[in-house]
Design a protein around this motif. Structure first.
Motif, PDB file in Angstrom:
ATOM      1  N   ARG A   1       0.841  -1.215   0.000  1.00 50.82           N
ATOM      2  CA  ARG A   1       0.000   0.000   0.000  1.00 50.82           C
ATOM      3  C   ARG A   1       0.872   1.260   0.000  1.00 50.82           C
ATOM      4  O   ARG A   1       0.746   2.150   0.859  1.00 50.82           O
ATOM      5  CB  ARG A   1      -0.956  -0.024   1.193  1.00 50.82           C
ATOM      6  N   ASP A   2       1.793   1.308  -0.982  1.00 47.03           N
ATOM      7  CA  ASP A   2       2.639   2.478  -1.236  1.00 47.03           C
ATOM      8  C   ASP A   2       3.633   2.783  -0.107  1.00 47.03           C
ATOM      9  O   ASP A   2       4.059   3.927   0.054  1.00 47.03           O
ATOM     10  CB  ASP A   2       1.792   3.736  -1.503  1.00 47.03           C
ATOM     11  N   LYS A   3       4.028   1.764   0.675  1.00 46.74           N
ATOM     12  CA  LYS A   3       4.922   2.019   1.799  1.00 46.74           C
ATOM     13  C   LYS A   3       6.400   1.850   1.455  1.00 46.74           C
ATOM     14  O   LYS A   3       7.257   2.051   2.299  1.00 46.74           O
ATOM     15  CB  LYS A   3       4.558   1.100   2.976  1.00 46.74           C
ATOM     16  N   GLU A   4       6.704   1.448   0.237  1.00 44.50           N
ATOM     17  CA  GLU A   4       8.110   1.277  -0.134  1.00 44.50           C
ATOM     18  C   GLU A   4       8.391   2.057  -1.416  1.00 44.50           C
ATOM     19  O   GLU A   4       7.746   1.837  -2.444  1.00 44.50           O
ATOM     20  CB  GLU A   4       8.454  -0.201  -0.340  1.00 44.50           C
ATOM     21  N   SER A   5       9.337   2.957  -1.335  1.00 45.38           N
ATOM     22  CA  SER A   5       9.667   3.779  -2.507  1.00 45.38           C
ATOM     23  C   SER A   5      10.446   2.951  -3.522  1.00 45.38           C
ATOM     24  O   SER A   5      11.103   1.981  -3.182  1.00 45.38           O
ATOM     25  CB  SER A   5      10.495   4.987  -2.077  1.00 45.38           C
ATOM     26  N   GLY A   6      10.364   3.355  -4.740  1.00 48.76           N
ATOM     27  CA  GLY A   6      11.133   2.709  -5.795  1.00 48.76           C
ATOM     28  C   GLY A   6      10.371   1.644  -6.562  1.00 48.76           C
ATOM     29  O   GLY A   6      10.716   1.339  -7.706  1.00 48.76           O
ATOM     30  N   VAL A   7       9.325   1.065  -5.972  1.00 46.39           N
ATOM     31  CA  VAL A   7       8.599  -0.011  -6.643  1.00 46.39           C
ATOM     32  C   VAL A   7       7.816   0.541  -7.840  1.00 46.39           C
ATOM     33  O   VAL A   7       7.785  -0.068  -8.916  1.00 46.39           O
ATOM     34  CB  VAL A   7       7.654  -0.746  -5.666  1.00 46.39           C
ATOM     35  N   GLU A   8       7.217   1.712  -7.666  1.00 47.37           N
ATOM     36  CA  GLU A   8       6.460   2.309  -8.780  1.00 47.37           C
ATOM     37  C   GLU A   8       7.384   2.614  -9.958  1.00 47.37           C
ATOM     38  O   GLU A   8       7.006   2.399 -11.118  1.00 47.37           O
ATOM     39  CB  GLU A   8       5.744   3.579  -8.319  1.00 47.37           C
ATOM     40  N   ASP A   9       8.587   3.117  -9.665  1.00 54.52           N
ATOM     41  CA  ASP A   9       9.541   3.403 -10.738  1.00 54.52           C
ATOM     42  C   ASP A   9       9.947   2.124 -11.465  1.00 54.52           C
ATOM     43  O   ASP A   9      10.071   2.104 -12.699  1.00 54.52           O
ATOM     44  CB  ASP A   9      10.790   4.080 -10.163  1.00 54.52           C
ATOM     45  N   LEU A  10      10.131   1.058 -10.713  1.00 54.18           N
ATOM     46  CA  LEU A  10      10.496  -0.223 -11.317  1.00 54.18           C
ATOM     47  C   LEU A  10       9.367  -0.762 -12.188  1.00 54.18           C
ATOM     48  O   LEU A  10       9.598  -1.284 -13.285  1.00 54.18           O
ATOM     49  CB  LEU A  10      10.848  -1.227 -10.220  1.00 54.18           C
ATOM     50  N   LEU A  11       8.126  -0.601 -11.729  1.00 52.64           N
ATOM     51  CA  LEU A  11       6.970  -1.045 -12.521  1.00 52.64           C
ATOM     52  C   LEU A  11       6.890  -0.264 -13.837  1.00 52.64           C
ATOM     53  O   LEU A  11       6.598  -0.836 -14.890  1.00 52.64           O
ATOM     54  CB  LEU A  11       5.676  -0.877 -11.721  1.00 52.64           C
ATOM     55  N   ALA A  12       7.154   1.038 -13.764  1.00 53.07           N
ATOM     56  CA  ALA A  12       7.134   1.859 -14.979  1.00 53.07           C
ATOM     57  C   ALA A  12       8.233   1.417 -15.945  1.00 53.07           C
ATOM     58  O   ALA A  12       8.023   1.367 -17.173  1.00 53.07           O
ATOM     59  CB  ALA A  12       7.315   3.327 -14.606  1.00 53.07           C
ATOM     60  N   GLU A  13       9.387   1.057 -15.419  1.00 56.23           N
ATOM     61  CA  GLU A  13      10.495   0.579 -16.252  1.00 56.23           C
ATOM     62  C   GLU A  13      10.116  -0.734 -16.957  1.00 56.23           C
ATOM     63  O   GLU A  13      10.389  -0.912 -18.149  1.00 56.23           O
ATOM     64  CB  GLU A  13      11.736   0.374 -15.383  1.00 56.23           C
ATOM     65  N   ILE A  14       9.483  -1.638 -16.211  1.00 55.85           N
ATOM     66  CA  ILE A  14       9.086  -2.921 -16.801  1.00 55.85           C
ATOM     67  C   ILE A  14       7.998  -2.711 -17.852  1.00 55.85           C
ATOM     68  O   ILE A  14       7.994  -3.344 -18.909  1.00 55.85           O
ATOM     69  CB  ILE A  14       8.600  -3.886 -15.702  1.00 55.85           C
ATOM     70  N   GLU A  15       7.081  -1.797 -17.586  1.00 58.23           N
ATOM     71  CA  GLU A  15       6.034  -1.474 -18.560  1.00 58.23           C
ATOM     72  C   GLU A  15       6.654  -1.029 -19.887  1.00 58.23           C
ATOM     73  O   GLU A  15       6.205  -1.424 -20.974  1.00 58.23           O
ATOM     74  CB  GLU A  15       5.115  -0.366 -18.015  1.00 58.23           C
ATOM     75  N   ALA A  16       7.692  -0.219 -19.792  1.00 58.00           N
ATOM     76  CA  ALA A  16       8.376   0.270 -20.996  1.00 58.00           C
ATOM     77  C   ALA A  16       9.025  -0.873 -21.753  1.00 58.00           C
ATOM     78  O   ALA A  16       8.995  -0.926 -22.988  1.00 58.00           O
ATOM     79  CB  ALA A  16       9.406   1.338 -20.602  1.00 58.00           C
ATOM     80  N   LYS A  17       9.632  -1.812 -21.017  1.00 61.07           N
ATOM     81  CA  LYS A  17      10.254  -2.969 -21.660  1.00 61.07           C
ATOM     82  C   LYS A  17       9.198  -3.837 -22.350  1.00 61.07           C
ATOM     83  O   LYS A  17       9.424  -4.338 -23.456  1.00 61.07           O
ATOM     84  CB  LYS A  17      11.017  -3.789 -20.617  1.00 61.07           C
ATOM     85  N   LEU A  18       8.058  -4.033 -21.695  1.00 60.62           N
ATOM     86  CA  LEU A  18       6.993  -4.855 -22.281  1.00 60.62           C
ATOM     87  C   LEU A  18       6.440  -4.202 -23.543  1.00 60.62           C
ATOM     88  O   LEU A  18       6.055  -4.904 -24.496  1.00 60.62           O
ATOM     89  CB  LEU A  18       5.872  -5.073 -21.258  1.00 60.62           C
ATOM     90  N   ALA A  19       6.383  -2.865 -23.541  1.00 65.52           N
ATOM     91  CA  ALA A  19       5.857  -2.157 -24.709  1.00 65.52           C
ATOM     92  C   ALA A  19       6.728  -2.336 -25.943  1.00 65.52           C
ATOM     93  O   ALA A  19       6.255  -2.255 -27.086  1.00 65.52           O
ATOM     94  CB  ALA A  19       5.709  -0.664 -24.384  1.00 65.52           C
ATOM     95  N   LYS A  20       8.008  -2.608 -25.723  1.00 63.53           N
ATOM     96  CA  LYS A  20       8.949  -2.783 -26.834  1.00 63.53           C
ATOM     97  C   LYS A  20       8.954  -4.212 -27.384  1.00 63.53           C
ATOM     98  O   LYS A  20       9.538  -4.479 -28.451  1.00 63.53           O
ATOM     99  CB  LYS A  20      10.362  -2.405 -26.403  1.00 63.53           C
ATOM    100  N   GLU A  21       8.377  -5.133 -26.644  1.00 61.65           N
ATOM    101  CA  GLU A  21       8.398  -6.557 -27.070  1.00 61.65           C
ATOM    102  C   GLU A  21       7.429  -6.804 -28.231  1.00 61.65           C
ATOM    103  O   GLU A  21       6.406  -6.146 -28.349  1.00 61.65           O
ATOM    104  CB  GLU A  21       8.040  -7.459 -25.886  1.00 61.65           C
TER     105      GLU A  21
END
Length: 350
Positions: free
Chosen positions: A330-350
């Motif tokens: 529930r948003d208690k750890e920083s950095g996870v959202e940034d990592l999810l956005a990075e993975i989303e970008a990788k998936l978009a390129k596949e």
């Protein structure tokens, strides 16, 4: 089967006609156990059997023809769609009968699965269930995924039985499904809910605790705590029920839970949990000898599994696991959202 065996089978079937098509089809299906694969390849003998049944029960010609195609030719998905079509047409008893035959035919395959010390044959096709298998089984245990989704077929059977108001039989079908996929939390909680409808609250309680062991989706945690709330409400321990309903609402609001909280609103001052306070939920659960869900081990394992998938380049699975981790924190750890956005970008390129 050779010609002599086929002829002997035909004579045996004829000798056991009862005049009841359901009893006779059950008998035939039992006699054909172990021979269905050969039957699929032998169109001529299949036609002889079909014609023999139609001659005995001409008024059931269409049913026999459709059913025989399902038993010998159609795919599982096609058959299941046809069963739900029967239910939609208010023919649940007919769907139940045909599903019974399908299940008996399917169970003839089970003898091929020889148990071995370090492997399990399971119908696991979901990333979350796979994670739970890896978490709860020993590292030496190897998963052998079945070609057919036996768990899914039993779940369909349970739903057909529910439509036919065969509730106890539906519970047994859910139990069979869980033998093939013991980590399917949705099915575990469907069974827990059914036990409550059957007024078997003790069974529901044990089933719910089993489901919470594998619950890592907010909606699953909400269902589990809801059913524990219902259990304590049934025991007339409303102050305990109120706490479980609060936990359920915390993970995912549901109308039924909101209604229960409103009905118990007079307890708000005495029984209310401060769920924003660290340890409040854990202390409440410990008071009733229930572990903390999700626990730290579960969370750490989920994050580690997500990282492993990411490093292996399995970005879709990594996204699934990191998303779950993010939802549980529930948003208690920083950095996870940034990592999810990075993975989303990788998936978009596949």
């Amino acid at each position: 089967m050779d010609n002599q065996q086929q002829q002997a089978l035909l004579e045996t079937i004829k000798a056991h006609y009862t005049g009841d098509i359901i009893k006779d089809m059950r008998y035939i299906t039992d006699k054909l156990h172990g021979h269905f694969e050969a039957l699929r390849q032998d169109e001529a003998f299949r036609k002889v059997l079909e014609d023999m049944l139609i001659a005995q029960y001409p008024e059931n010609r269409n049913t026999i023809t459709e059913m025989w195609r399902d038993l010998s030719l159609r795919s599982d998905d096609e058959f299941i769609m046809r069963m739900f079509g029967l239910v939609d047409d208010d023919q649940a008893p007919q769907a139940q009968f045909q599903m019974n035959l399908f299940i008996w035919m399917m169970e003839a395959e089970f003898r091929q699965f020889k148990p071995k010390f370090n492997e399990k044959y399971l119908s696991i096709y979901d990333d979350i269930d796979l994670f739970e298998f890896n978490l709860h089984e020993s590292p030496e245990m190897e998963l052998r995924v079945t070609d057919r989704n036996y768990a899914g077929i039993y779940i369909t059977y349970a739903k057909i039985l529910l439509a036919a108001n065969e509730w106890q039989e539906a519970a047994e079908a859910y139990q069979q499904a869980l033998l093939w996929n013991p980590y399917d939390v949705r099915t575990i909680f469907d069974l827990a809910a059914l036990y409550q409808q059957l007024n078997q609250y003790g069974m529901s309680y044990a089933t719910t605790l089993n489901g919470l062991k594998y619950a890592i989706r907010p909606q699953d945690l909400a269902r589990g705590f809801n059913y524990l709330g219902n259990f304590y409400r049934k025991k007339e321990e409303d102050h305990v029920a109120y706490g479980f309903y609060q936990l359920s609402h915390y993970w995912q609001p549901m109308q039924s839970v909101s209604e229960q909280l409103a009905a118990l609103n007079h307890l708000k001052g005495d029984a209310e949990l401060d769920l924003e306070e660290d340890g409040a939920a854990r202390a409440f659960l410990a008071r009733y000898n229930i572990g903390s869900y999700p626990n730290l081990h579960h969370l750490n394992a989920l994050k580690a599994f997500a990282s492993r998938m990411y490093v292996a380049g399995q970005y879709s699975a990594a996204y699934t696991y990191y998303s779950l981790y993010h939802d549980l924190l529930r948003d208690k750890e920083s950095g996870v959202e940034d990592l999810l956005a990075e993975i989303e970008a990788k998936l978009a390129k596949e």
